[in-house]
Design a protein around this motif. Structure first.
Motif, short mmCIF file in Angstrom:
data_model
loop_
_atom_site.label_atom_id
_atom_site.label_comp_id
_atom_site.label_asym_id
_atom_site.label_seq_id
_atom_site.Cartn_x
_atom_site.Cartn_y
_atom_site.Cartn_z
N ILE A 92 0.83 -1.19 0.00
CA ILE A 92 0.00 0.00 0.00
C ILE A 92 0.88 1.25 0.00
N GLU A 93 0.45 2.27 -0.74
CA GLU A 93 1.16 3.54 -0.78
C GLU A 93 0.29 4.62 -0.15
N SER A 94 0.93 5.53 0.58
CA SER A 94 0.22 6.62 1.24
C SER A 94 0.72 7.96 0.71
N SER A 193 -8.36 5.05 -1.99
CA SER A 193 -9.13 5.82 -1.01
C SER A 193 -8.37 7.13 -0.88
N TRP A 194 -8.94 8.09 -0.20
CA TRP A 194 -8.25 9.38 -0.09
C TRP A 194 -6.89 9.18 0.58
N ASN A 195 -5.83 9.51 -0.17
CA ASN A 195 -4.43 9.43 0.30
C ASN A 195 -3.86 8.01 0.34
N HIS A 196 -4.57 7.02 -0.18
CA HIS A 196 -4.04 5.65 -0.13
C HIS A 196 -4.33 4.92 -1.44
N GLN A 197 -3.38 4.06 -1.82
CA GLN A 197 -3.53 3.33 -3.08
C GLN A 197 -2.83 1.97 -3.00
N LEU A 198 -3.43 0.99 -3.66
CA LEU A 198 -2.86 -0.36 -3.73
C LEU A 198 -3.09 -0.90 -5.13
N LYS A 199 -2.00 -1.37 -5.77
CA LYS A 199 -2.11 -1.94 -7.11
C LYS A 199 -1.73 -3.41 -7.06
N VAL A 200 -2.54 -4.25 -7.70
CA VAL A 200 -2.32 -5.70 -7.70
C VAL A 200 -2.48 -6.23 -9.12
N ASP A 201 -1.97 -7.43 -9.33
CA ASP A 201 -1.97 -8.01 -10.67
C ASP A 201 -3.02 -9.08 -10.88
N SER A 202 -3.82 -9.37 -9.86
CA SER A 202 -4.84 -10.41 -9.99
C SER A 202 -6.07 -10.05 -9.18
N HIS A 224 -7.16 10.25 6.20
CA HIS A 224 -8.13 9.56 5.37
C HIS A 224 -9.53 10.06 5.70
N TYR A 225 -10.40 10.06 4.68
CA TYR A 225 -11.81 10.39 4.88
C TYR A 225 -11.97 11.82 5.43
N PRO A 226 -11.63 12.84 4.66
CA PRO A 226 -11.69 14.22 5.15
C PRO A 226 -13.09 14.69 5.52
N GLU A 227 -14.11 14.25 4.78
CA GLU A 227 -15.45 14.75 5.02
C GLU A 227 -16.33 13.66 5.62
N ILE A 228 -16.10 13.38 6.89
CA ILE A 228 -16.85 12.34 7.58
C ILE A 228 -18.32 12.73 7.65
#
Length: 272
Positions: A92-94, A193-202, A224-228
Motif C-alpha cells: 500500500i502507498e500513502s 481511497s483518499w491518500n491511499h492506493q494499492l495496485k495488484v496483478d490479480s 483519510h476520509y476528510p469529510e466524515i
C-alpha cells in the motif's frame, strides 16, 4: 324262614370307609391323568438393543462436532485475515493530500493514476456500492474519495468477464464503494481511497478485500476520509454518469456536499 340279608357295608353307603381312608375322587384322578397339572410353556423374550437409535445419536454427535470445528476454524481464519492497521497491507502507498481541496469544473492533471486526492469536481460520483461499466470522470471519482469511499478501478484490457464479476461482488450494494474500468491502467486492479492506493496483478489477490474492508468509511486512519458524514448518494450521476472527456456539470451541481475549510494542500499551497 330265611333271614334278611344285611346290606353289604362295602356297597350300601360304603363310600364312607373309602373316603375315610384318603382315597381321591375319581374326578380328581382323571383330571390329573396320573401326571400332575400341566403348565403352558413359558415364552422367553430377549431384549434387543436399539441399534437404529444408537446410530442416529452417534450421527448427531459427529455432525455437531464437525459444525463446531468448522465454526472455530472460520473464526480463526477471519481473525488471521483481519486488518487492524495500514501496515498490515503489503504494497500500500500513502500520500499527503490535505482536506479542503478546491472544487473545479475543469480537467485536472493528477500526479497519481488513478488519482487519490487533490482538486476535484463539485459533483461526486455515486458511491453507494455502484458498479459502473464506463470509465467515470476522474475528477468526480476523487470527490467520492473525499467522502470516504473506496474506488476500485481495473484495466479492461486485462480484466473482463468473471473477473469483473468478482470485483463487482465486493462493491455491489456496499455503501462507500464504486467500481469502474480505467483505460491505460498500469496494473490489473488499482484500489484508491483518499491518500491511499494499492495496485495488484490479480483479482484473486486477498489484499483487494482487505483494503476495501479496512478503508471504506474509516475515519480513524490519519489523513483519510476528510469529510466524515458526507453523502455518497447521487442519483443524477447513476442515471447519467460523466465519463472521461465529458464536461463538468458545474461546481454547484451538488448542493448537499459537506462544507470544506481552506487548508494546506499537499504541495503546501492553500486551497479552498
Amino acid at each position: 324262614m330265611a333271614k334278611d340279608r344285611k346290606p353289604d357295608a362295602g356297597r350300601a353307603g360304603g363310600g364312607s370307609s373309602r373316603s375315610g381312608s384318603g382315597a381321591r375322587p375319581a374326578s380328581a384322578t382323571r383330571s390329573s391323568g396320573g401326571r400332575g397339572r400341566t403348565r403352558p410353556p413359558t415364552q422367553v423374550v430377549t431384549q434387543q438393543r436399539p441399534w437404529g437409535l444408537i446410530a442416529a445419536a452417534i450421527a448427531v454427535v459427529v455432525f455437531a462436532v464437525a459444525a463446531i470445528t468448522y465454526a472455530v476454524v472460520q473464526v480463526r481464519q477471519s481473525d488471521a485475515e483481519r486488518i487492524d492497521s495500514l501496515d498490515e497491507i503489503s504494497g500500500i502507498e500513502s500520500f499527503d493530500y490535505a482536506a479542503g481541496q478546491e472544487h473545479v469544473s475543469t480537467p485536472v492533471e493528477y500526479e497519481q493514476s488513478p488519482p487519490v486526492g487533490g482538486p476535484h469536481d463539485g459533483e461526486w460520483a455515486d458511491c453507494t456500492g455502484t458498479v459502473y461499466d464506463v470509465d467515470v470522470r476522474h475528477e468526480n471519482a476523487v470527490h467520492s474519495l473525499e467522502h470516504g469511499a473506496v474506488w476500485i478501478a481495473y484495466d479492461p484490457e486485462r480484466v473482463s468477464g468473471d473477473d469483473v464479476e468478482k470485483l463487482a461482488d465486493l462493491v455491489d450494494g456496499v455503501s462507500g464503494r464504486l467500481l469502474s474500468p480505467y483505460a491505460g491502467l498500469d496494473s490489473a486492479v488499482s484500489l484508491q481511497s483518499w491518500n491511499h492506493q494499492l495496485k495488484v496483478d490479480s483479482v484473486d489477490d486477498p489484499r483487494i478485500e482487505q483494503f476495501a474492508d479496512f478503508l471504506t468509511f474509516n475515519g480513524e486512519v490519519e489523513g483519510h476520509y476528510p469529510e466524515i458524514g458526507a453523502s455518497c448518494e447521487n442519483p443524477t450521476f447513476v442515471a447519467d454518469p460523466l465519463v472521461v472527456g465529458d464536461q463538468s456539470r458545474g461546481t454547484d451541481a451538488m448542493t448537499t456536499d459537506a462544507p470544506t475549510t481552506p487548508t494546506a494542500a499537499a504541495d503546501g499551497s492553500t486551497t479552498e
